[in-house]
Design a protein around this motif. Structure first.
Motif, PDB file in Angstrom:
ATOM      1  N   ALA A 141       0.833  -1.204   0.000  1.00 28.06           N
ATOM      2  CA  ALA A 141       0.000   0.000   0.000  1.00 28.06           C
ATOM      3  C   ALA A 141       0.869   1.256   0.000  1.00 28.06           C
ATOM      4  CB  ALA A 141      -0.927  -0.008   1.212  1.00 28.06           C
ATOM      5  N   PHE A 142       1.940   1.234   0.784  1.00 26.57           N
ATOM      6  CA  PHE A 142       2.831   2.391   0.849  1.00 26.57           C
ATOM      7  C   PHE A 142       3.724   2.487  -0.386  1.00 26.57           C
ATOM      8  CE2 PHE A 142       1.466   2.084   5.208  1.00 26.57           C
ATOM      9  CZ  PHE A 142       1.386   3.404   5.607  1.00 26.57           C
ATOM     10  N   VAL A 143       4.073   1.346  -0.959  1.00 25.17           N
ATOM     11  CA  VAL A 143       4.847   1.350  -2.205  1.00 25.17           C
ATOM     12  C   VAL A 143       4.031   2.009  -3.315  1.00 25.17           C
ATOM     13  CG1 VAL A 143       5.813  -0.107  -4.023  1.00 25.17           C
ATOM     14  CG2 VAL A 143       6.259  -0.648  -1.625  1.00 25.17           C
ATOM     15  N   VAL A 144       2.748   1.698  -3.386  1.00 24.31           N
ATOM     16  CA  VAL A 144       1.868   2.296  -4.398  1.00 24.31           C
ATOM     17  C   VAL A 144       1.745   3.800  -4.170  1.00 24.31           C
ATOM     18  CG1 VAL A 144      -0.509   2.401  -5.249  1.00 24.31           C
ATOM     19  CG2 VAL A 144       0.575   0.185  -4.853  1.00 24.31           C
ATOM     20  N   MET A 145       1.590   4.212  -2.910  1.00 24.98           N
ATOM     21  CA  MET A 145       1.517   5.643  -2.607  1.00 24.98           C
ATOM     22  C   MET A 145       2.779   6.362  -3.060  1.00 24.98           C
ATOM     23  SD  MET A 145      -0.198   5.694   1.209  1.00 24.98           S
ATOM     24  CE  MET A 145       0.112   7.459   1.403  1.00 24.98           C
ATOM     25  N   GLU A 146       3.940   5.785  -2.743  1.00 27.02           N
ATOM     26  CA  GLU A 146       5.211   6.401  -3.099  1.00 27.02           C
ATOM     27  C   GLU A 146       5.395   6.444  -4.614  1.00 27.02           C
ATOM     28  OE1 GLU A 146       8.798   8.314  -2.230  1.00 27.02           O
ATOM     29  OE2 GLU A 146       7.138   7.765  -0.894  1.00 27.02           O
ATOM     30  N   ALA A 147       5.023   5.374  -5.290  1.00 24.90           N
ATOM     31  CA  ALA A 147       5.180   5.301  -6.744  1.00 24.90           C
ATOM     32  C   ALA A 147       4.321   6.328  -7.466  1.00 24.90           C
ATOM     33  CB  ALA A 147       4.847   3.894  -7.234  1.00 24.90           C
TER      34      ALA A 147
END
Length: 228
Positions: A141-147
């Motif tokens: 979820a945080f990887v998607v936010m950062e990306a």
């Protein structure tokens, strides 16, 4: 038929993860507050071996284990297809497949939990798989936010969300263990949270993960000591 479908779905999971994606479990490239140290993803190797043991065992299952396998229906196969697809689609789409994997594994665990006398070769793979996908969902979820360049959500910055989600994840692991008395689930969280604690140098993240690790380990030790 469902036994063969399980095998084909398992082969798809291996091919998509190890050949197409070329990674054991697919470590993310984005650096986020909840990203664990790289070694944590090696748990996928354990999951693959445990699932292999499950699929071998299913051909030698006794009557109660057959009941367990029938109750599992297509849920395990669907979870593996979703999980395998998650590592070959785009970063943004991956969260949908990871969340779908988590949902199907929750249904699978709920449907089969009452079969308490089955071999550990059938029960442990599902619990470990569920535990790691739970951790992976938080991370992804945080990887998607950062990306996607999302630094805050609903007016709350990413660090605060990380603290909240890690705390909620730890609470879920604790409640899960107390309710189901299934030690493998919180042990997987301990594994993941130790890796996050090692990887991250932000005080709040280390405080939350360290607290969860100590709390889970303490509760497990206390309850096992009472039983013995």
């Amino acid at each position: 038929m469902y036994k063969l479908i399980n095998i084909f779905s398992y082969i798809y999971l291996l091919i998509s993860s190890l050949i197409i994606a070329g990674e054991v479990g697919g470590g993310a490239e984005e650096e986020v507050y909840v990203m664990p140290a790289g070694y944590a993803f090696s748990i996928w190797g354990i999951i693959y071996l445990l699932l292999l043991g499950l699929f071998i065992r299913q051909f030698f299952a006794n009557e109660q284990e057959e009941a367990f396998l029938r109750k599992s229906g297509w849920w395990l196969a669907v979870s593996m297809v979703l999980s395998g697809t998650a590592v070959i689609v785009s970063t943004t789409l991956s969260i949908l497949f990871i969340a779908g994997t988590l949902l199907t594994l929750c249904v699978l665990y709920t449907k089969t939990r009452k079969e308490l006398s089955i071999s550990w070769m059938l029960s442990v793979p599902i619990t470990v798989y569920l535990g790691w996908i739970s951790v992976a969902t938080i991370v992804d979820a945080f990887v998607v936010m950062e990306a996607n360049g999302i630094t805050e959500l609903f007016g709350i910055e990413q660090l605060t969300w990380a603290v909240l989600m890690l705390s909620i994840g730890g609470l879920i692991a604790l409640v899960f263990y107390i309710v189901h008395k299934d030690v493998m689930f919180p042990l997987v969280f301990i594994w993941g949270y130790i890796a996050i604690w090692i990887k991250q140098d932000v005080f709040l993240i280390q405080l939350v993960t360290g607290t969860v690790i100590i709390l889970l380990a303490g509760v497990i030790t206390f309850k096992n000591h009472r039983i013995s």
